[in-house]
Structure formats: C-alpha cells, structure tokens
Design an enzyme around this catalytic site. Structure first.
Site, PDB file in Angstrom:
ATOM      1  N   PRO A 171       0.820  -1.221   0.000  1.00  0.00           N
ATOM      2  CA  PRO A 171       0.000   0.000   0.000  1.00  0.00           C
ATOM      3  C   PRO A 171       0.845   1.258   0.000  1.00  0.00           C
ATOM      4  O   PRO A 171       1.858   1.344   0.681  1.00  0.00           O
ATOM      5  CB  PRO A 171      -0.808  -0.129   1.303  1.00  0.00           C
ATOM      6  CG  PRO A 171      -0.884  -1.595   1.535  1.00  0.00           C
ATOM      7  CD  PRO A 171       0.429  -2.152   1.046  1.00  0.00           C
ATOM      8  N   CYS A 172       0.404   2.243  -0.787  1.00  0.00           N
ATOM      9  CA  CYS A 172       1.219   3.436  -1.004  1.00  0.00           C
ATOM     10  C   CYS A 172       0.760   4.651  -0.198  1.00  0.00           C
ATOM     11  O   CYS A 172       1.424   5.672  -0.199  1.00  0.00           O
ATOM     12  CB  CYS A 172       1.193   3.805  -2.490  1.00  0.00           C
ATOM     13  SG  CYS A 172      -0.460   4.264  -3.082  1.00  0.00           S
TER      14      CYS A 172
END
Length: 199
Positions: free
Chosen positions: A50-51
């Site tokens: 996840p960014c």
C-alpha cells in the site's frame, strides 16, 4: 471474484491465483504449497505494498502502520526465493522521512534515496540467495498507457542466475526510439458507447 482474479484466470488459467492478506497463515501456507509443488522454483513475484503512507497527497508520517506492509512482501520473497521480483510504489516512496535535499534530476532520474527507501532496498538486496536490486521512476504514458502516472519500480534479480537487467526503452513520447505519440484517453476508450442514464 474480483476483476483482477477474472483477468488472471482468463490470461493464465494454469497458474493459481491467491487473493488474500500476505500476513495471514492461510495465504503463506498456500504460497509455500505452490512453490513446493513446483520444485521450489518461482520465476517472478510481483507486489505493490500500500502506497498511502508514502504518497505526497497524505501526511507522510514515518510511523504510519501502512509503511510497514512491505515487510510481508519481503517475507513472500524469502519464502519463494524467485528469480525476479518486482515492487511498485508512488514517487513519494523515494523521499519519505526526509525534510529536504535533492532526490531527482531535472529529467526525473533518482539521484539519491531517502533513508527509509535506502534501508528497504538494502534489505531487499539481502533476501533469499541475494539480489541485484535496480530502481527507477517510470511514467505509464511513456509505455502506451493513457495516463500521466509516475511510479517507482524496484526490480530484484537473483544473483545466482547471472541475468543482466536492462530497463525497457519508452515506447511512446519524444524520448522513445520510435517517437510514437502519447495515447490519449479519447484514443484509448473513445469508442465505448455511452450508456443512457436510467435513474
């Protein structure tokens, strides 16, 4: 069934698809089962932790729990020891935890990594049997996608296979060898018929 799973099953019907949480024992067990049944050899592992914690659009806090999810990608690499791995994240991954400094050249090349990114890449280099790790900012529009989308790609090549990695040349834009024009959204999906609003 998700769209991703449907696409995978249609394109690669002979390769199992596991849609789940890498931190769960069930998923880890399924991955190990697949690798063991294929003589412990895996060509490639692809992951995109996840960014949100790295994104320029967010608060970019070092203690954001989402920043630690790359650990599960590392575990998957250690478990499977693939010949190659690919990780992708937002451009902000390069500078997380840094207040200032020059990280990119005028043409967008990474000149240096922040401490967090540098530590993560160093850790990835020492996984499994050891990897040569390459990283670069690529823009989707340079490869025929109708979107101006910069992302950092991290490519690991297992050292014992003796493969020399080269980044692909752009297929579109002024820097591409063939000088193809960028693909516009209209060109990409302009022929889809409009659906009447029945609400």
């Amino acid at each position: 069934m998700t769209c991703t799973e449907q696409t995978h099953k249609k394109t690669y019907p002979h390769i199992p698809f596991e849609n789940g949480d890498l931190s769960s024992e069930k998923v880890k067990s399924r991955i190990k089962e697949y690798v063991d049944s294929n003589t412990g050899k895996l060509s490639m592992l692809v992951g995109g932790p996840p960014c949100q914690g790295f994104s320029m659009a967010g608060p970019r806090k070092l203690d954001d729990e989402r920043n630690k999810l790359y650990v599960f990608l590392k575990r998957a690499i250690n478990l499977t020891n693939p010949e190659f791995f690919v990780a992708e994240n937002v451009k902000g991954f390069v500078t997380i935890g840094e207040k200032s400094g020059k990280f990119f050249s005028p043409d967008g090349k990474i000149e240096r990594l922040g401490k967090v990114a540098s530590t993560i890449i160093d850790e990835m280099s020492s996984l499994g049997d050891g990897y040569d790790v390459h990283y670069k900012i690529l823009n989707a529009k340079d490869y025929g996608v109708a979107q101006n989308r910069e992302r950092v790609f991290i490519i690991g090549v297992r050292k014992d296979i003796g493969y020399k990695f080269h980044w692909p040349l752009p297929s579109h834009g002024p820097n591409s060898p063939k000088k193809k024009q960028y693909v516009t959204l209209k060109k990409a999906i302009g022929d889809i018929p409009l659906v009447a609003d029945e609400s």
